[in-house]
Design a protein around this motif. Structure first.
Motif, short mmCIF file in Angstrom:
data_model
loop_
_atom_site.label_atom_id
_atom_site.label_comp_id
_atom_site.label_asym_id
_atom_site.label_seq_id
_atom_site.Cartn_x
_atom_site.Cartn_y
_atom_site.Cartn_z
N UNK A 48 0.78 -1.46 0.04
CA UNK A 48 0.15 -0.41 -0.14
C UNK A 48 1.01 1.52 0.00
N UNK A 49 1.81 0.74 1.03
CA UNK A 49 2.87 1.96 0.69
C UNK A 49 3.08 2.63 -0.28
N UNK A 50 4.13 1.60 -1.20
CA UNK A 50 4.29 1.60 -2.56
C UNK A 50 3.71 2.09 -3.19
N UNK A 51 2.27 1.88 -3.33
CA UNK A 51 1.26 1.84 -4.53
C UNK A 51 1.00 3.57 -4.47
N UNK A 52 1.20 4.29 -3.18
CA UNK A 52 0.57 5.59 -2.48
C UNK A 52 2.14 6.32 -3.66
N UNK A 53 3.01 5.26 -3.26
CA UNK A 53 4.30 6.64 -4.14
C UNK A 53 4.41 6.30 -5.92
N UNK A 54 3.83 5.35 -5.91
CA UNK A 54 3.84 5.61 -7.41
C UNK A 54 2.29 5.73 -8.56
N UNK A 55 1.34 5.36 -7.31
CA UNK A 55 0.63 6.16 -8.24
C UNK A 55 0.37 7.85 -8.04
N UNK A 56 1.13 8.33 -7.13
CA UNK A 56 1.38 10.05 -7.13
C UNK A 56 2.11 10.34 -8.54
N UNK A 57 3.47 9.22 -8.58
CA UNK A 57 4.01 9.87 -9.77
C UNK A 57 3.46 9.52 -11.54
N UNK A 58 2.13 8.72 -11.34
CA UNK A 58 1.87 8.85 -11.90
C UNK A 58 1.77 7.69 -13.27
N UNK A 59 2.02 6.79 -11.78
CA UNK A 59 2.03 5.22 -12.48
C UNK A 59 1.08 4.52 -12.26
N UNK A 60 1.18 3.20 -12.88
CA UNK A 60 0.30 1.65 -12.38
C UNK A 60 0.68 1.34 -12.27
N UNK A 61 -0.30 0.90 -10.71
CA UNK A 61 -0.32 -0.23 -9.84
C UNK A 61 -0.88 -1.25 -9.63
N UNK A 62 -0.48 -2.66 -10.07
CA UNK A 62 -2.24 -3.78 -9.56
C UNK A 62 -1.35 -4.63 -8.70
N UNK A 63 -2.80 -5.06 -8.08
CA UNK A 63 -2.45 -5.97 -6.97
C UNK A 63 -3.10 -6.74 -6.83
N UNK A 64 -2.96 -8.11 -6.27
CA UNK A 64 -3.74 -9.66 -6.12
C UNK A 64 -3.05 -9.94 -5.34
N UNK A 65 -3.54 -10.21 -4.96
CA UNK A 65 -3.54 -11.29 -3.11
C UNK A 65 -4.15 -12.87 -2.55
N UNK A 66 -2.85 -13.54 -2.61
CA UNK A 66 -3.20 -15.13 -2.72
C UNK A 66 -4.35 -15.36 -1.92
N UNK A 67 -5.18 -16.15 -2.60
CA UNK A 67 -6.63 -16.55 -1.05
C UNK A 67 -6.33 -18.16 -1.42
N UNK A 68 -6.25 -18.25 0.07
CA UNK A 68 -5.79 -20.32 0.12
C UNK A 68 -6.69 -21.34 -0.36
N UNK A 69 -7.91 -20.19 -1.11
CA UNK A 69 -9.03 -21.24 -1.36
C UNK A 69 -8.83 -21.29 -2.71
N UNK A 70 -8.27 -20.87 -3.43
CA UNK A 70 -7.96 -21.23 -4.96
C UNK A 70 -6.46 -21.46 -5.47
N UNK A 71 -6.23 -22.29 -3.96
CA UNK A 71 -4.82 -22.69 -4.70
C UNK A 71 -4.95 -23.05 -5.78
N UNK A 72 -5.50 -24.24 -5.87
CA UNK A 72 -6.09 -24.91 -7.32
C UNK A 72 -5.21 -24.02 -8.31
N UNK A 73 -5.88 -22.96 -8.38
CA UNK A 73 -5.65 -22.55 -9.66
C UNK A 73 -4.86 -21.49 -9.62
N UNK A 74 -3.75 -21.45 -10.44
CA UNK A 74 -3.06 -21.48 -11.06
C UNK A 74 -2.68 -19.67 -11.30
N UNK A 75 -1.67 -19.15 -10.55
CA UNK A 75 -1.71 -17.75 -10.59
C UNK A 75 -2.67 -17.06 -10.06
N UNK A 76 -3.60 -17.25 -8.85
CA UNK A 76 -5.27 -16.54 -8.95
C UNK A 76 -4.68 -15.79 -9.01
#
Length: 87
Positions: A48-76
Motif C-alpha cells: 500500500x505504501x509503494x502503491x501511494x508512491x507509484x500512483x502519486x508519480x502517475x504510474x500504474x499499480x496492480x495488486x493481487x492477493x493469494x487466496x488459500x481457497x483458490x490455491x488450485x488455480x494457477x496464478x490466481x
C-alpha cells in the motif's frame, strides 16, 4: 475506527528495492515486483505504501492477493490483479 500509521517500520530496504524497480521501468525496461512472505509480516502495508508512491508519480499499480481457497488455480493472484484493473 482504528487508524494505522502510514510509516513502514523495518521495511525501508524493501521499499527502496521496490522504488529501484519502479525507477528502472522508466528506462523502457519491463519490471514486475512480487512481495511474498509469511502472513503478518507487513506485506500489505508495504504494498500500500509503494502503491501511494507509484500512483502519486502517475504510474500504474496492480495488486493481487493469494487466496488459500483458490490455491488450485494457477496464478490466481495475478488473475485477481488484472481482473481488478480491467473492471
Amino acid at each position: 475506527g482504528l487508524k494505522l500509521p502510514k510509516t513502514v517500520y523495518g521495511q525501508h530496504k524493501e521499499l527502496e528495492s521496490l522504488q529501484e524497480c519502479y525507477n528502472h521501468s522508466f528506462n523502457g525496461n519491463h519490471t514486475v515486483a512480487i512481495i511474498a512472505g509469511p502472513s503478518g509480516t507487513g506485506k500489505t502495508t508495504l504494498a500500500n505504501r509503494f502503491a501511494e508512491l507509484v500512483l502519486a508519480g502517475g504510474g500504474l499499480f496492480l495488486s493481487g492477493k493469494f487466496d488459500q481457497l483458490q490455491q488450485a488455480i494457477p496464478f490466481s493472484a495475478l488473475s485477481c490483479a488484472f481482473n481488478e484493473y480491467c473492471n
